[in-house]
Design an enzyme around this catalytic site. Structure first.
Site, PDB file in Angstrom:
ATOM      1  N   ASP A 112       0.881  -1.168   0.000  1.00  0.00           N
ATOM      2  CA  ASP A 112       0.000   0.000   0.000  1.00  0.00           C
ATOM      3  C   ASP A 112       0.919   1.220   0.000  1.00  0.00           C
ATOM      4  O   ASP A 112       2.029   1.163   0.526  1.00  0.00           O
ATOM      5  CB  ASP A 112      -0.881   0.000   1.245  1.00  0.00           C
ATOM      6  CG  ASP A 112      -1.674   1.282   1.383  1.00  0.00           C
ATOM      7  OD1 ASP A 112      -2.411   1.611   0.437  1.00  0.00           O
ATOM      8  OD2 ASP A 112      -1.541   1.962   2.417  1.00  0.00           O
ATOM      9  N   LYS A 113       0.473   2.315  -0.595  1.00  0.00           N
ATOM     10  CA  LYS A 113       1.329   3.502  -0.653  1.00  0.00           C
ATOM     11  C   LYS A 113       1.286   4.321   0.627  1.00  0.00           C
ATOM     12  O   LYS A 113       2.267   4.423   1.354  1.00  0.00           O
ATOM     13  CB  LYS A 113       0.949   4.395  -1.847  1.00  0.00           C
ATOM     14  CG  LYS A 113       1.863   5.632  -1.970  1.00  0.00           C
ATOM     15  CD  LYS A 113       1.408   6.563  -3.061  1.00  0.00           C
ATOM     16  CE  LYS A 113       0.245   7.424  -2.627  1.00  0.00           C
ATOM     17  NZ  LYS A 113       0.611   8.445  -1.605  1.00  0.00           N
ATOM     18  N   THR A 114       0.117   4.876   0.907  1.00  0.00           N
ATOM     19  CA  THR A 114       0.006   5.843   1.996  1.00  0.00           C
ATOM     20  C   THR A 114       0.237   5.197   3.355  1.00  0.00           C
ATOM     21  O   THR A 114      -0.455   4.267   3.741  1.00  0.00           O
ATOM     22  CB  THR A 114      -1.379   6.515   1.982  1.00  0.00           C
ATOM     23  OG1 THR A 114      -1.606   7.066   0.686  1.00  0.00           O
ATOM     24  CG2 THR A 114      -1.465   7.603   3.028  1.00  0.00           C
TER      25      THR A 114
ATOM     26  N   GLY B 258      -4.999   4.396  -3.471  1.00  0.00           N
ATOM     27  CA  GLY B 258      -6.252   5.056  -3.815  1.00  0.00           C
ATOM     28  C   GLY B 258      -6.017   6.384  -4.493  1.00  0.00           C
ATOM     29  O   GLY B 258      -6.948   7.041  -4.966  1.00  0.00           O
TER      30      GLY B 258
ATOM     31  N   ASP C 112      -1.312  -0.511   6.006  1.00  0.00           N
ATOM     32  CA  ASP C 112      -1.516   0.013   7.353  1.00  0.00           C
ATOM     33  C   ASP C 112      -2.916   0.533   7.630  1.00  0.00           C
ATOM     34  O   ASP C 112      -3.257   0.830   8.770  1.00  0.00           O
ATOM     35  CB  ASP C 112      -0.524   1.140   7.640  1.00  0.00           C
ATOM     36  CG  ASP C 112      -0.954   2.454   7.000  1.00  0.00           C
ATOM     37  OD1 ASP C 112      -1.483   2.410   5.874  1.00  0.00           O
ATOM     38  OD2 ASP C 112      -0.780   3.506   7.627  1.00  0.00           O
TER      39      ASP C 112
END
Length: 703
Positions: free
Chosen positions: A396-398, A547, A593
C-alpha cells in the site's frame, strides 16, 4: 494454492464442517487451522448452531493446556521419586507397601486427565481418517499405560510410567507453547465495527437528538459536527467540509464534500458541519461490506498440514507396523510372550520421541521472541512459514511506502512575488488552520527559518481553504474548487504544468490574482527505496496499490523503482488484485496500514501490517512491523527462511535417532548381545530433546 479451500457460508449444514473446539466453520473436511484438530460435520455438532467467539474459545484452550501441564508436572514429581530406574540411577532407595499401586494411581490420573486432549484428539483424527500428532501421542501413552498397569497387576516386565508421564508433560508443554504463539487470532471484525461512533445526532422536528446508530433508518437526516466521525453511509444535503477517508478508501488527502456528495460511515469530518441523509444501514453499509471481505478472505486461508503433523503420521504408521511386526517375529522365533510384548511396547514408546512435540514449537517460540525484540510481531505461524516462499509483494502507498504526511515539493511564485514571500503568506495564515495540509506548509517554512506574521480576520472556507489578512492585505489559500466557483483562471504556464502533475496544489490568491502555488505530496519514507532494492535483489516482484490518482502513483513508483503499480483502487479491488496476483501458484504478500488494506491483508498468503497503522489493519495481518520500517519486510523474510531451516533440523534430530533406536528396540542385534532397554531408550529420547532445545536457541536474525 493457499486459497483453494475457499468457503461458501450456506444455510445447508450438511455441507459444513465445524471445529469441535473453537466452533470455526469450514466447507470441506480437514483440520482446524486454529486448533489443529479434525473437523466434524456441523449437523452432528451442537456448536454449529451457535454464534462463536473464536478468540475467546482459543484463549480458553490455551488456559486449559496450561492448567493440565502444571497439574501434570506436580503429579510427575512423586512418580519420578517412586520409579525404580530413577532410584537406581541416583543411588537411593525409597519404598513402602503397595508403592507400585500408588505409582499406578498417580500415572492413571496423569494419563486420563492430563492426557485427555491427546486421547480425544486421536479419536477425532481417526474418525476423520487423518491420523497425526495426536494419534502418535495417544498410541504411545496408551500402550505405556496399559502395559505398565498389567506389570503392576502381575505381568513380568518393566514399568513405563516415567516414560508415560514425561511424554505427556513434554507434549502438553509443546502444545501450550504452540497455541500461545498463534493466539493472535484475528479481532479484525470487532475493530471494523469500532470505527463507527456509537451515537448520531438525528434531526427530529428541526432539532438534533442523540440516538444510537442502530436506531437510524433509511432517509433519516443526521448532523455531523466538525471533527466527528460520520456515523453512516449517506448523501450530503446541506453544508460543506473536507472529509478524511484515508482509513477507508486509501485516498491520502482529505476530500471536499458538499451537497449531493456521498460520504462513508467511519470517515472523519473536517472543519465544517454536514447534514447527511442516510443511504445505507446495516449489512449494506460500506464497513459491513469490508467486514464481509475480511471474513471471506480469512476463511479462505490454507489448511495444509504442519510438517510436524506429517512426521507424526509416518511415525504413527511405523510405530504400529514395527511394533506388531516385532511382537509377531519374536513369537514366531519361539520367545516367550512377556519378552515379545516388552519389545513391542519399547518400540512403540520410543517411536514417539519427546523431542517431536517440541521440535516446531520451540523454534516458533524462539523466532517469535527474536522477532519481537526487532520490532517484528508474528501473529500467524503458517503465514510466517510461508513468508520464505514469497515471490510477489504488494505495498500500500500511503503510510507504508510513504509517511502519510504531506510535505512541500514545489513552490511557484507569480506577479512579482518571490517563492519565500508566497510561503511566508501561506504559512502565516495556515498557522491558524487545523487542516492536515497546513502542517506540511508550516514545516517547510520552519525549515527555511521564515518568520511568520500576525494575521487578522482568519476564516476557514469549508471544503475550499482558508483566508486572512497579512500585512494589511487579504489572501486566500485555496484548492481547485475555489478557482472553479469564482471563475479564476490560471494564466501562469509554470503553475499550469505543476497542477497537471501534482498530487495536491494549494493556490495563494490576492483578490482575483494567483500570486503563487504550493505543491504538496505524501512524503516517501527514506527506508522504502532501500527495502525495494533489497527485495528485488532477492528476486521478489514489488508492486504498489493506492487510492491516489495515476499521476501520483506513477511518480512514487518511478522514484522507488517498483515493478508495477495500480492507482485509484478501492478496498474491494485491492483484495481482488491480490487474489489475481496469486494465480499461477504465486505466493503473494500484502503490506499495508489502513482499514482499506484489511481485506487485502487477509486475502494475501502473508499479510504484513505497518505497526503505526490502525488496529484493524494490525488485527487483519499475519505479521506486524512495529517500527513502520519497510526494510523490516526484508528482515521478516530472512527470519522465515532461517526458522524453516531450524524446524527441518529439529525434526531431523527429533526423529532421526529412530533409524538406530527402533531396530535396536525391536531386537535386531539380540543375537549379538545388543538390546536397547527401555531405560536406554528413554535416555536417547532425552538427548534428542536437549539437542532440539539447544539447536532452536541458535536461531538468529540478519538485518
Amino acid at each position: 494454492m493457499a486459497h483453494e479451500h475457499h468457503m461458501e457460508h450456506t444455510t445447508d449444514n450438511s455441507m459444513k464442517y465445524v471445529c469441535p473446539e473453537c466452533g470455526m466453520e469450514y466447507d470441506k473436511p480437514g483440520k482446524c487451522e486454529m486448533c489443529h484438530v479434525p473437523l466434524v460435520k456441523a449437523e452432528s455438532h451442537a456448536m454449529a448452531e451457535m454464534p462463536h467467539d473464536h478468540t475467546h474459545h482459543h484463549e480458553m484452550m490455551v488456559e486449559d493446556f496450561k492448567k493440565r501441564f502444571v497439574i501434570s508436572i506436580i503429579a510427575t514429581l512423586p512418580i519420578v521419586l517412586l520409579t525404580p530406574m530413577v532410584q537406581m540411577l541416583i543411588g537411593y532407595s525409597f519404598s513402602f507397601p503397595y508403592d507400585n499401586y500408588v505409582l499406578l494411581a498417580l500415572s492413571a490420573f496423569v494419563f486420563f486427565y492430563c492426557g485427555w486432549p491427546f486421547l480425544k484428539g486421536a479419536y477425532e483424527e481417526l474418525s476423520m481418517k487423518l491420523p497425526g500428532m495426536m494419534t502418535l501421542i495417544a498410541v504411545a501413552i496408551t500402550v505405556a499405560f496399559i502395559y505398565s498397569s498389567t506389570v503392576v497387576l502381575g505381568l513380568k516386565g518393566e514399568l513405563f510410567f516415567l516414560e508415560l508421564v514425561t511424554l505427556i508433560d513434554i507434549m502438553l508443554l509443546g502444545h501450550w507453547i504452540e497455541m500461545r504463539s498463534v493466539l493472535g487470532a484475528s479481532k479484525a471484525l470487532e475493530g471494523l465495527a469500532k470505527l463507527l461512533p456509537s451515537e448520531a445526532h438525528l434531526i427530529k422536528n428541526k432539532k438534533a437528538v442523540n440516538v444510537s446508530i442502530t436506531e437510524l433508518k433509511l432517509n433519516d437526516v443526521v448532523l455531523v459536527k466538525p471533527g466527528e466521525k460520520i456515523p453512516v453511509d449517506g448523501i450530503v444535503i446541506d453544508g460543506e467540509s473536507s472529509v478524511n477517508e484515508s482509513m477507508l478508501t486509501g485516498e491520502s488527502k482529505p476530500l471536499s464534500k458538499k451537497k449531493d456528495d456521498k460520504v462513508i460511515g467511519g470517515s472523519v469530518n473536517g472543519e465544517g458541519s454536514l447534514y447527511i441523509k442516510v443511504s445505507h444501514t446495516g449489512e449494506k453499509s460500506y464497513i459491513a461490506q469490508v467486514i464481509k471481505l475480511v471474513k471471506e478472505a480469512q476463511e479462505s486461508k490454507s489448511r495444509s498440514q504442519d510438517i510436524a503433523d506429517k512426521a507424526a503420521l509416518w511415525l504413527t504408521i511405523i510405530s504400529i507396523t514395527v511394533g506388531f511386526a516385532t511382537l509377531s517375529a519374536w513369537l514366531y522365533y519361539g520367545k516367550e510372550f512377556v519378552f515379545a510384548i516388552e519389545r513391542m511396547v519399547t518400540v512403540m514408546i520410543i517411536t514417539c520421541p519427546h523431542a517431536l512435540g517440541l521440535a516446531v514449537p520451540l523454534v516458533v517460540a524462539v523466532s517469535t521472541a527474536i522477532s519481537a525484540k526487532n520490532g517484528l510481531l508474528i501473529r500467524d505461524r503458517k503465514a510466517f512459514e510461508t513468508a520464505r516462499k514469497i515471490d510477489t509483494i504488494i505495498f500500500d502507498k500511503t503510510g507504508t511506502l510513504t509517511k502519510g504526511e504531506f510535505g512541500v515539493t514545489d513552490i511557484i511564485a507569480d506577479h512579482g512575488f518571490s517563492e519565500k514571500e508566497v510561503l511566508h503568506i501561506a504559512a502565516s495564515i495556515e498557522a491558524h488552520s487545523e487542516h492536515s495540509l497546513a502542517k506540511g506548509i508550516l514545516e517547510k517554512a520552519e525549515s527555511l527559518k521564515i518568520k511568520l506574521s500576525d494575521i487578522q480576520k482568519f476564516k476557514a472556507l469549508p471544503g475550499k481553504g482558508v483566508e486572512g489578512i497579512v500585512n494589511y492585505k487579504k489572501y486566500q489559500i485555496v484548492g481547485q474548487n475555489y478557482l472553479k466557483e469564482n471563475k479564476i483562471i490560471i494564466k501562469s504556464r509554470s503553475i499550469l504544468e505543476l497542477s497537471s502533475k501534482s498530487q495536491t496544489l494549494m493556490y495563494v490568491i490576492s483578490g482575483t490574482k494567483i500570486i503563487g502555488a504550493i505543491a504538496l505530496a505524501d512524503q516517501i519514507r527514506e527506508e522504502s527505496k532501500e527495502a525495494i532494492a533489497e527485495l528485488k535483489a532477492m528476486g521478489i516482484k514489488c508492486m504498489m496499490i493506492t487510492g491516489d490518482n495515476k499521476v501520483v502513483a506513477e511518480s512514487v513508483a518511478k522514484e522507488l523503482g517498483l515493478d508495477d503499480y495500480f492507482a485509484e483502487v478501492l478496498p474491494d479491488e485491492k483484495s481482488k488484485m491480490v487474489k489475481k496476483a496469486q494465480t499461477g501458484n504465486k505466493i503473494v504478500a500484502m503490506v499495508g496500514d489502513g482499514i482499506n488494506d484489511a481485506p487485502a491483508l487477509a486475502q494475501a498468503d502473508v499479510g504484513i501490517a505497518i505497526g503505526a497503522g490502525t488496529d484493524i489493519a494490525i488485527e487483519s495481518a499475519d505479521i506486524i512491523l512495529t517500527k513502520s520500517d519497510p526494510r523490516d519486510v526484508v528482515a521478516i523474510i530472512g527470519l522465515a527462511k532461517a526458522t524453516y531451516r531450524k524446524m527441518v533440523q529439529n525434526l531431523f534430530w527429533a526423529t532421526g535417532y529412530n533409524v538406530i533406536a527402533i531396530p535396536l528396540a525391536a531386537g535386531v542385534l539380540y543375537n549379538q548381545g545388543l538390546l536397547l532397554s527401555p531405560a536406554l531408550g528413554a535416555a536417547l529420547m532425552s538427548v534428542s530433546t536437549v539437542v532440539v532445545a539447544i539447536n532452536a536457541k541458535f536461531l538468529s536474525i540478519k538485518k
